[in-house]
Design an enzyme around this catalytic site. Structure first.
Site, PDB file in Angstrom:
ATOM      1  N   GLY A  66       0.924  -1.203   0.019  1.00 33.96           N
ATOM      2  CA  GLY A  66       0.007  -0.192  -0.009  1.00 33.96           C
ATOM      3  C   GLY A  66       0.809   1.174   0.164  1.00 33.96           C
ATOM      4  O   GLY A  66       0.677   2.487  -0.968  1.00 33.96           O
TER       5      GLY A  66
ATOM      6  N   ARG B 207       0.755 -15.238   5.607  1.00 34.46           N
ATOM      7  CA  ARG B 207       0.677 -16.463   6.045  1.00 34.46           C
ATOM      8  C   ARG B 207       2.180 -16.478   7.149  1.00 34.46           C
ATOM      9  O   ARG B 207       3.076 -15.929   6.947  1.00 34.46           O
ATOM     10  CB  ARG B 207       1.223 -17.652   5.298  1.00 34.46           C
ATOM     11  CG  ARG B 207       0.784 -18.944   5.610  1.00 34.46           C
ATOM     12  CD  ARG B 207       0.239 -19.523   4.484  1.00 34.46           C
ATOM     13  NE  ARG B 207       1.093 -21.118   4.638  1.00 34.46           N
ATOM     14  CZ  ARG B 207       1.061 -21.807   3.569  1.00 34.46           C
ATOM     15  NH1 ARG B 207       0.581 -21.511   2.417  1.00 34.46           N
ATOM     16  NH2 ARG B 207       1.331 -23.184   3.706  1.00 34.46           N
TER      17      ARG B 207
ATOM     18  N   ASN C  35      -8.450 -14.172   5.339  1.00 35.34           N
ATOM     19  CA  ASN C  35      -8.180 -13.161   4.152  1.00 35.34           C
ATOM     20  C   ASN C  35      -9.629 -12.975   3.678  1.00 35.34           C
ATOM     21  O   ASN C  35     -10.067 -11.940   3.047  1.00 35.34           O
ATOM     22  CB  ASN C  35      -7.128 -13.296   3.375  1.00 35.34           C
ATOM     23  CG  ASN C  35      -6.014 -12.835   3.672  1.00 35.34           C
ATOM     24  OD1 ASN C  35      -5.873 -12.209   4.982  1.00 35.34           O
ATOM     25  ND2 ASN C  35      -5.024 -13.085   3.151  1.00 35.34           N
TER      26      ASN C  35
ATOM     27  N   THR D 235      -4.209  -8.959  -2.751  1.00 40.02           N
ATOM     28  CA  THR D 235      -4.375  -9.841  -1.504  1.00 40.02           C
ATOM     29  C   THR D 235      -4.330 -11.484  -1.973  1.00 40.02           C
ATOM     30  O   THR D 235      -5.082 -11.751  -2.839  1.00 40.02           O
ATOM     31  CB  THR D 235      -5.425  -9.818  -0.765  1.00 40.02           C
ATOM     32  OG1 THR D 235      -5.487  -8.256  -0.155  1.00 40.02           O
ATOM     33  CG2 THR D 235      -5.665 -10.535   0.697  1.00 40.02           C
ATOM     34  N   ASN D 236      -3.469 -12.122  -1.327  1.00 40.83           N
ATOM     35  CA  ASN D 236      -3.288 -13.498  -1.396  1.00 40.83           C
ATOM     36  C   ASN D 236      -4.381 -14.456  -0.569  1.00 40.83           C
ATOM     37  O   ASN D 236      -4.751 -13.794   0.559  1.00 40.83           O
ATOM     38  CB  ASN D 236      -2.060 -14.174  -1.035  1.00 40.83           C
ATOM     39  CG  ASN D 236      -1.003 -14.120  -2.317  1.00 40.83           C
ATOM     40  OD1 ASN D 236      -1.341 -14.416  -3.401  1.00 40.83           O
ATOM     41  ND2 ASN D 236       0.195 -14.035  -1.919  1.00 40.83           N
TER      42      ASN D 236
ATOM     43  N   HIS E 162      -1.609 -17.826  -9.748  1.00 39.97           N
ATOM     44  CA  HIS E 162      -0.270 -17.191  -9.401  1.00 39.97           C
ATOM     45  C   HIS E 162       0.714 -17.898  -8.892  1.00 39.97           C
ATOM     46  O   HIS E 162       0.372 -19.022  -8.059  1.00 39.97           O
ATOM     47  CB  HIS E 162      -0.921 -16.166  -8.257  1.00 39.97           C
ATOM     48  CG  HIS E 162       0.448 -15.249  -7.832  1.00 39.97           C
ATOM     49  ND1 HIS E 162       1.373 -14.927  -8.583  1.00 39.97           N
ATOM     50  CD2 HIS E 162       0.757 -14.783  -6.460  1.00 39.97           C
ATOM     51  CE1 HIS E 162       2.202 -14.239  -7.844  1.00 39.97           C
ATOM     52  NE2 HIS E 162       1.795 -14.112  -6.526  1.00 39.97           N
TER      53      HIS E 162
HETATM   54  O1  TXD Z   1       1.293 -11.096  -6.860  1.00 36.64           O
HETATM   55  C1  TXD Z   1       0.644 -11.029  -5.793  1.00 36.64           C
HETATM   56  N1  TXD Z   1      -0.730 -10.966  -6.077  1.00 36.64           N
HETATM   57  C2  TXD Z   1       1.291 -10.643  -4.665  1.00 36.64           C
HETATM   58  C3  TXD Z   1       0.396 -10.966  -3.413  1.00 36.64           C
HETATM   59  C4  TXD Z   1       2.402 -10.483  -4.362  1.00 36.64           C
HETATM   60  C5  TXD Z   1       3.051 -10.285  -3.256  1.00 36.64           C
HETATM   61  C6  TXD Z   1       2.104 -10.156  -1.960  1.00 36.64           C
HETATM   62  N2  TXD Z   1       0.845 -10.461  -2.115  1.00 36.64           N
HETATM   63  C7  TXD Z   1      -0.029 -10.286  -1.181  1.00 36.64           C
HETATM   64  O2  TXD Z   1      -0.480  -8.793  -0.903  1.00 36.64           O
HETATM   65  C8  TXD Z   1       0.162 -10.757   0.325  1.00 36.64           C
HETATM   66  O3  TXD Z   1       0.300 -11.975   0.415  1.00 36.64           O
HETATM   67  C9  TXD Z   1      -0.706  -9.977   1.009  1.00 36.64           C
HETATM   68  O4  TXD Z   1      -1.810 -10.845   1.022  1.00 36.64           O
HETATM   69  C10 TXD Z   1      -1.103  -8.865   0.364  1.00 36.64           C
HETATM   70  C11 TXD Z   1      -0.302  -7.492   1.093  1.00 36.64           C
HETATM   71  O5  TXD Z   1       0.977  -7.649   1.107  1.00 36.64           O
HETATM   72  P1  TXD Z   1       1.752  -6.408   1.916  1.00 36.64           P
HETATM   73  O6  TXD Z   1       3.271  -6.674   1.837  1.00 36.64           O
HETATM   74  O7  TXD Z   1       1.468  -5.148   1.517  1.00 36.64           O
HETATM   75  O8  TXD Z   1       1.158  -6.941   3.424  1.00 36.64           O
HETATM   76  P2  TXD Z   1       1.181  -6.031   4.617  1.00 36.64           P
HETATM   77  O9  TXD Z   1       2.474  -5.147   4.840  1.00 36.64           O
HETATM   78  O10 TXD Z   1       1.233  -7.014   5.821  1.00 36.64           O
HETATM   79  O11 TXD Z   1      -0.058  -5.081   4.876  1.00 36.64           O
HETATM   80  C12 TXD Z   1      -1.280  -5.420   4.742  1.00 36.64           C
HETATM   81  C13 TXD Z   1      -2.250  -4.399   5.391  1.00 36.64           C
HETATM   82  C14 TXD Z   1      -1.766  -4.173   6.863  1.00 36.64           C
HETATM   83  O12 TXD Z   1      -1.374  -2.851   6.750  1.00 36.64           O
HETATM   84  C15 TXD Z   1      -2.846  -4.464   7.786  1.00 36.64           C
HETATM   85  O13 TXD Z   1      -3.368  -3.682   8.875  1.00 36.64           O
HETATM   86  C16 TXD Z   1      -4.120  -4.347   6.943  1.00 36.64           C
HETATM   87  O14 TXD Z   1      -3.528  -4.870   5.352  1.00 36.64           O
HETATM   88  N3  TXD Z   1      -5.355  -5.065   6.876  1.00 36.64           N
HETATM   89  C17 TXD Z   1      -6.595  -4.337   6.663  1.00 36.64           C
HETATM   90  N4  TXD Z   1      -6.696  -3.006   6.263  1.00 36.64           N
HETATM   91  C18 TXD Z   1      -8.170  -3.135   6.029  1.00 36.64           C
HETATM   92  N5  TXD Z   1      -9.046  -3.770   6.466  1.00 36.64           N
HETATM   93  C19 TXD Z   1      -8.875  -4.892   7.014  1.00 36.64           C
HETATM   94  N6  TXD Z   1      -9.708  -5.788   7.611  1.00 36.64           N
HETATM   95  C20 TXD Z   1      -7.595  -5.112   7.225  1.00 36.64           C
HETATM   96  N7  TXD Z   1      -6.780  -6.281   7.944  1.00 36.64           N
HETATM   97  C21 TXD Z   1      -5.397  -6.090   7.644  1.00 36.64           C
END
Ligand code: TXD
Length: 317
Positions: free
Chosen positions: A15, A83, A96, A120-121, A176
């Site tokens: 983000g 994970r 998720n 999101t994964n 993916h």
């Molecule tokens: O190719 C792809 N699609 C991907 C997917 C490549 C790399 C990473 N990929 C996935 O992206 C990874 O497995 C995660 O599921 C997501 C997000 O990765 P990121 O590295 O940004 O993860 P973070 O740093 O943990 O950020 C997730 C944020 C964190 O700030 C939480 O507080 C927030 O999500 N979060 C929420 N926001 C809003 N609403 C809810 N319910 C919520 N829960 C957690």
């Protein structure tokens, strides 16, 4: 004319990087939503403070209130949990899917006309859940994975051939990561297909096979090095390419997870295929002719996604 509005749901590693790129590319104003609104607001302020140095005027804000995303042109979703050791895939699916359910509700209520990119994964299932629960038209809800997988593939091919990444194109389909299907005969250096380069002695089939395996495991390679968290610079850049193609109506041909409706003999689930992204969202799905081996690999990849959807349905979330 007002600036475009881009909502980022999830203000974590991806983000924050998305917001920074949006500023640098002057794509629009940014609203970051997170369950930790302070983190979202802090990152937004920090990035906005780089604007005077880098010369961009994007307004950025952070929030914990979905109302703030109202009227967004684009929504990019990274919210969720990664994970952790000891967690099963079902645990991640359940957690998720719950998060994506809330996100879907927020988008449906406040930004039903947006172009939505899910990151999101587990990607192919989460983007399907997002589309089903938000009820947005399928051509406006896509998943990001293929652009990242093909970017990794392009980098490794460019390194192998010692040429610019700019002149390498790659073609990947399927789910993916480990079930990704690279079509090497459609992957080229300046238009010359990879199998021809093998014949020309530029590389060997063994080396190409190793590059394919490394690409499919590309996410895991980075998770191992980082020790905590997963890749975020290249995933963010990949989603921005998709958002830019929509916002500027570029009609780029990009591999994205989209809802299939009979294309490639598959329907009712999301999987990665090459599509045209323009001002109307997914404007066209490219359906290429497979060799029997390619078809088998693609069907296997689809089966893996369908199995995960079945697992998800059994959870009753
Ligand atoms: O190719 C792809 N699609 C991907 C997917 C490549 C790399 C990473 N990929 C996935 O992206 C990874 O497995 C995660 O599921 C997501 C997000 O990765 P990121 O590295 O940004 O993860 P973070 O740093 O943990 O950020 C997730 C944020 C964190 O700030 C939480 O507080 C927030 O999500 N979060 C929420 N926001 C809003 N609403 C809810 N319910 C919520 N829960 C957690």
């Amino acid at each position: 004319m007002a600036r475009k509005k881009i909502a980022l749901i999830g203000a974590g590693n991806i983000g924050g990087t998305l917001a920074h790129l949006i500023g640098l590319k002057e794509l629009g104003d940014v609203v970051m939503f997170d369950v930790f609104p302070g983190v979202a607001a802090g990152k937004a302020l920090d990035i906005m403070q780089s604007g005077p140095v880098d010369g961009f005027d994007s307004a950025m804000s952070g929030t914990g209130d979905y109302a703030a995303i109202a009227g967004a042109d684009v929504v990019i979703v990274t919210a969720g949990f990664p994970r952790m050791p000891g967690m099963t895939r079902d645990d991640l699916l359940t957690k998720n899917a719950g998060v994506i359910g809330q996100v879907a509700e927020g988008i449906k209520t406040y930004a039903p006309n947006a172009f939505v990119i899910c990151i999101t994964n587990p990607l192919d299932v989460m983007v399907w859940v997002l589309q089903q629960k938000s009820g947005l038209p399928p051509e406006k809800v896509v998943g990001m994975a293929g652009v990242l997988d093909s970017s990794r593939f392009r980098l490794f091919l460019a390194q192998e051939f010692n040429v610019s990444v700019e002149d390498v194109t790659a073609f990947v389909l399927g789910g993916h990561g480990d079930t990704m299907v690279p079509l090497t005969r459609y992957s080229t250096v300046a238009g010359v297909p990879v199998p021809d380069l093998v014949k020309m002695g530029w590389t060997t089939q063994e080396k190409i096979d190793a590059i394919v395996t490394r690409t499919a495991n590309g996410g895991g390679e980075i998770v191992k090095l980082l020790e905590k968290g997963s890749a975020f610079y290249a995933p963010a850049a990949s989603a921005i390419a998709m958002a830019e193609s929509y916002l500027l109506d570029k009609k780029r041909v990009l591999p994205c997870a989209v809802l299939l409706n009979g294309e490639y003999g598959q329907k009712d689930f999301y999987v990665g295929v090459p599509v045209v992204i323009g001002g109307n969202g997914v404007e066209r799905i490219l359906e290429v002719q497979f060799t029997p081996e390619e078809k088998a690999a693609f069907d296997k990849s689809c089966d893996a996604v369908k199995k995960l959807i079945e697992d998800f349905k059994k959870l009753g979330v």
